[in-house]
Each structure stands twice: as C-alpha cells, then as structure tokens.
Enzyme design. Structure first.
Site, PDB file in Angstrom:
ATOM      1  N   GLU A 198       9.941   2.126  10.417  1.00 33.91           N
ATOM      2  CA  GLU A 198      10.925   3.195  10.224  1.00 33.91           C
ATOM      3  C   GLU A 198      10.132   4.482  10.325  1.00 33.91           C
ATOM      4  O   GLU A 198       9.323   4.789   9.464  1.00 33.91           O
ATOM      5  CB  GLU A 198      11.629   3.031   8.873  1.00 33.91           C
ATOM      6  CG  GLU A 198      12.897   3.860   8.763  1.00 33.91           C
ATOM      7  CD  GLU A 198      12.669   5.169   8.060  1.00 33.91           C
ATOM      8  OE1 GLU A 198      12.529   6.194   8.785  1.00 33.91           O
ATOM      9  OE2 GLU A 198      12.641   5.201   6.831  1.00 33.91           O
ATOM     10  N   GLU A 242       8.901  16.971  14.856  1.00 34.04           N
ATOM     11  CA  GLU A 242       9.373  16.799  13.481  1.00 34.04           C
ATOM     12  C   GLU A 242       8.538  17.714  12.584  1.00 34.04           C
ATOM     13  O   GLU A 242       7.327  17.549  12.479  1.00 34.04           O
ATOM     14  CB  GLU A 242       9.216  15.338  13.055  1.00 34.04           C
ATOM     15  CG  GLU A 242       9.786  15.077  11.682  1.00 34.04           C
ATOM     16  CD  GLU A 242       9.739  13.607  11.287  1.00 34.04           C
ATOM     17  OE1 GLU A 242      10.693  13.156  10.638  1.00 34.04           O
ATOM     18  OE2 GLU A 242       8.757  12.923  11.620  1.00 34.04           O
ATOM     19  N   LYS A 270       0.867  -1.185   0.000  1.00 31.52           N
ATOM     20  CA  LYS A 270       0.000   0.000   0.000  1.00 31.52           C
ATOM     21  C   LYS A 270       0.899   1.228   0.000  1.00 31.52           C
ATOM     22  O   LYS A 270       1.460   1.595   1.021  1.00 31.52           O
ATOM     23  CB  LYS A 270      -0.921   0.067   1.229  1.00 31.52           C
ATOM     24  CG  LYS A 270      -1.930   1.239   1.083  1.00 31.52           C
ATOM     25  CD  LYS A 270      -2.441   1.797   2.390  1.00 31.52           C
ATOM     26  CE  LYS A 270      -1.613   2.933   2.912  1.00 31.52           C
ATOM     27  NZ  LYS A 270      -1.694   4.193   2.125  1.00 31.52           N
ATOM     28  N   CYS A 330      13.080  11.961   6.704  1.00 33.34           N
ATOM     29  CA  CYS A 330      12.981  11.617   8.132  1.00 33.34           C
ATOM     30  C   CYS A 330      14.331  11.712   8.839  1.00 33.34           C
ATOM     31  O   CYS A 330      14.389  11.892  10.049  1.00 33.34           O
ATOM     32  CB  CYS A 330      12.397  10.215   8.290  1.00 33.34           C
ATOM     33  SG  CYS A 330      13.138   9.011   7.192  1.00 33.34           S
TER      34      CYS A 330
END
Length: 485
Positions: free
Chosen positions: A251, A384, A176, A285
């Site tokens: 992750e 973040e 997906k 990231c």
C-alpha cells in the site's frame, strides 16, 4: 502512561517475551516533532534479530494455523477488551511520536486500531475457509509467516489493519514499525501480550528499512511481506522479496484527484476538500491533494479555499489547533522545498507558503498552503508532498477533468462531488483508483483499501484483507463425483 516521562523501549518482543537485541549498542532517539526534543529511545535491530523473530514465528505456525475459528474469535475479543483499557496510552504515544493533535490521536488515530480489530472479528465469524465445488474442495489456508512493515503517519491504524487479519486467518508474524514513530507499536505489543496471544505468533523488531526491513523482505522463511509506505521503498521491498518468490502486498503513495463537478455545491465541496488535505498535517496517503474545478468558477473556488486554509489553525498538539507539526525535520525540509518549487513554477499561492507559521519557532510546523491555477505538469501536481499542501487545477469539460484526474502514476484514492448523482457515479466509474469517495461520504471499515498503478498491489480492510493472508488449495476428488441427471 505519563507523556512527560522519557520512554526507553530498548527490548524487542520475540517468542512471547521482551528480549535484548543481539547487538544492544545501536539505539535511536525518537524525536517529538512538536518540541524537537528526544521523547525516548529504541534499539535498532539487525538481520540477526529478524532471524530470531522469524524462527519464533515459524515454530509457532503449525499449532496456531490449526486453531479453530472459535479460538481466534476469542483471541480477537480479548485483544479488543485489552485495547479499550489502553486507548489513552495509545493516543498519548501517537501524539508524542508523530505530533497528532490530542483529539485526532484519541478519536481517529487510536480509534482506528480498535475499528480494524472489530472489523476482522466481524469478518472472521462468518468467513468461509472451505467451499465445495462438485467433487473438489476449495480450501483457504493461512499463508504462513508474515513480515509486516508499517509507516509513521497513521501508526497503529497501519499495524492493526495488517495484524488483525493475519491473526484472524491463522498466520504468525514479525512486525517492523517505523523507527520514527515506534511507541504506539510497543503499546500495541503490550496489549497483545496481555490478551494472551500465544508465544511466537506475534513478534516485534524495531529498526530501519534498509536493515530490518530488508532482512524481513528477503528472509527465506517469511512467506509474505505486507508493506505500507512510499512507492520508492515499496519497490525495494519487492526487489528484496523477489529471489524467494514470496507474496508481496504493498500500500504505497498517492496523489489523489478530487473532481468537483460544475453542479457541485462549491462552498461545501471546496471546504471539505481543503480540510481533507489538511487533516493529520497532510500526512495521509489518500489525501485529496489535487482539486479539479471548473475554470469558469476558479475565482470563486480560490476565495473559498483561502478562507478554509486560513481557518486551519496550527499549533501544539495539546492546544486545540486543527493540525500539529509534521513528523520530522527531514519531512519539514522536503515539504518546504516543494512549496518553493510551486512558487518557482508559477502556481498562484493562495494561502500559506514557505517557513514556519508565525509564533512557532520550534517544532516542525508547516503553514497550511493552497496553490491555485496549477497545471498537471507542475512538480506539486506530480509528486506526493505528504504535507498540508493543496494544488487546485482547472478544467473546461468533465471529459478533461477525468483525463487530468487519471494522468498520474498513482491510483490510491479519488473523490467526486456533484449534485447529479448519476453523473457523479459515472465519473467515479472512469477514475483509475482503488477507492473512490462520492460527496464526502463517511469511511467504511469493510470497504477494501488499496491502489491501482504505482499505489500498490492487494487490498486491506474488511474481508478483502483476509485474501492477502491466505493460500488457496484445491483438493480434487474430495467427494464422489455426482452423475448428471
């Protein structure tokens, strides 16, 4: 593939064929972030589509899992050959779906897909799936049906670093991709089909996380789920996977420290640090988003950072600008609110700030932004941001720098710069992160990639990726026990 053509990707790839969704009434416009206009449509899948795909993967597993290493080597080679033919198409799709500048899409985004395939091929050729210890044989076997859920920021990179080791180890899978950037996944699927991946081994279902992602994570016939995305969404994946006790590989997010030591070449280290954050519009990231510098040299650092920020051009992905737009309106608004928060909480705005860059009224463009004299309790140092926003923090001693660097719930990456190699290595050894980069070293496709703490579990890239897709079986009494001499 012409970029001006609307892409209607309304079918899913299940059991080796492009098929209609169970319910074809739900579609989603995919927005080009540079124009804010629709670039095409995808169908939005359901739990019923996931079930069909998982059943196909389950049916394909007995034969594919017993293929020889030579067969899988040949398959990866065929995929690589086919991928090479489609690099221009892949790069164009990535630019259209998530706004990567044309050169970045070609040389980095699309190139990473082939790099992961080649890394998996290299590892597979010499990988030991069996090891005898005394009379016991330790066997590594494919884990089974894998659910792969990937993000929009490096779309084909994240697909390839999951699919390549899954194929290499003999697993079957359901992918997906992000519904925000799904075009590259369709091209990836066309590549695999043309290369002759057996029916049912690889399946693609488009849709959103709360429906398709949740159906994959919770499906009793899925043996492991590999997810890349936000920590918040990763928690949901783990929660959905828990009742069936499947393996979960994650992750997740990062707020990576970049420790610039007192003896570092400031011009070089600060400039590289700013560029490292701005690349891909800050949507990585592992971006070095917290720069730690000596307080005694703060003014010098901010002058260099200002120049590097001002040199970061923003514009249409075809214009040759350093960075393009961020991926979506929602992302743009989130970044804007965090920039406003940085100003409100008293950080020094060195360059950039809220609003669109001058002359860019349409498209999700963000000003390259640098904040100075940030402290580690500020929102922009904790959260973040996932945009072209750098926070520069000061320290008085190296000991303090290490403490600030580790004072985060994340632990994906860290960066250290300095001229005393021994000190650089020593600082690196104390940073709680899955990957530490010393003095702006080049990427290593064989280096394991993954996080400590809330940045995730498990590793991707190179030989470490294989372990995520393998179960370990001990066969006792495989050989006669040998008597001690």
């Amino acid at each position: 593939m012409e970029t001006s053509t609307m892409r209607d990707y309304l079918k899913f790839y299940i059991n080796g064929a492009w098929v209609d969704p169970v319910d074809s009434s739900r579609t989603l416009d995919v927005i080009n972030p540079a124009t804010e206009a629709s670039a095409g449509r995808i169908s939005m899948g359901s739990a019923a589509d996931v079930d069909r795909a998982v059943k196909a993967a389950r049916a394909a597993f007995p034969s594919y899992s017993t293929t020889s290493v030579a067969d899988r080597v040949a398959l990866l080679e065929a995929i690589i050959a086919e991928y090479k033919n489609r690099i221009p198409d892949m790069a164009a799709a990535i630019t259209e779906e998530m706004g990567a500048p044309a050169t970045l899409a070609q040389r980095a985004q699309a190139a990473m897909g082939i790099a992961h395939l080649q890394a998996a091929l290299t590892v597979l050729k010499d990988y030991h799936f069996q090891e005898q210890r005394g009379s016991t044989m330790i066997v590594k076997e494919p884990i089974g049906v894998c659910g792969l859920i990937t993000p929009w920021n490096w779309p084909v990179n994240q697909i390839a670093c999951k699919v390549a080791p899954a194929l290499a180890t003999g697993c079957t899978m359901v992918l997906k991709p992000s519904e925000i950037a799904p075009f590259s996944a369709v091209i990836w699927t066309e590549i695999l089909h043309a290369a002759g991946v057996p029916a049912g081994v690889f399946n693609l279902v488009n849709g959103e996380g709360p429906t398709v992602g949740a159906a994959i994570s919770s499906h009793p016939e899925v043996d492991m789920v590999s997810f890349t995305g936000s920590t918040r969404a990763g928690i949901e994946v783990a929660r959905n996977a828990a009742p069936t006790v499947k393996r979960v590989h994650q992750e997740l997010g990062g707020k990576s420290p970049n420790v610039i030591l007192p003896d570092a070449d400031l011009q070089k280290a600060v400039t590289a640090g700013v560029r490292g954050v701005m690349n891909n519009s800050g949507q990585s990231c592992n971006a070095p988003t917290r720069m730690l510098v000596p307080n005694s040299r703060m003014d010098e650092v901010l002058a260099i950072a200002r120049a590097a920020g001002e040199a970061t051009t923003v514009g249409d992905p075809a214009s040759g600008a350093t960075i393009g737009p961020v991926v979506s309106d929602a992302q743009w608004k989130k970044i804007q609110s965090l920039i406003e928060k940085g100003i409100e909480e008293g950080a020094d705005l060195v360059v950039g700030g809220p609003g669109r860059p001058e002359g860019l009224e349409r498209g999700y463009y963000v000003k390259p932004t640098v904040f100075g004299r940030v402290n580690n309790t500020m929102t922009i140092a904790r959260e973040e941001i996932f945009g072209p926003v750098l926070a520069i923090l000061g320290y008085d001693t190296v000991e303090e720098a290490i403490r600030i660097a580790n004072d985060t719930p994340y632990g994906l990456a860290a960066y250290v710069s300095g001229t005393d190699v021994e000190q650089v290595r020593q600082v690196a050894s104390r940073l709680r992160a899955g990957q530490v980069n010393l003095n702006s070293s080049a990427p290593d496709m064989m280096a394991p990639f993954g996080g400590f703490k809330q940045s995730g579990n498990g590793r991707e890239w190179g030989d470490h990726a294989f372990a995520e897709f393998l179960e370990v079986k001990a066969v006792l009494g495989f050989a006669p026990a040998t008597k001690a001499a």
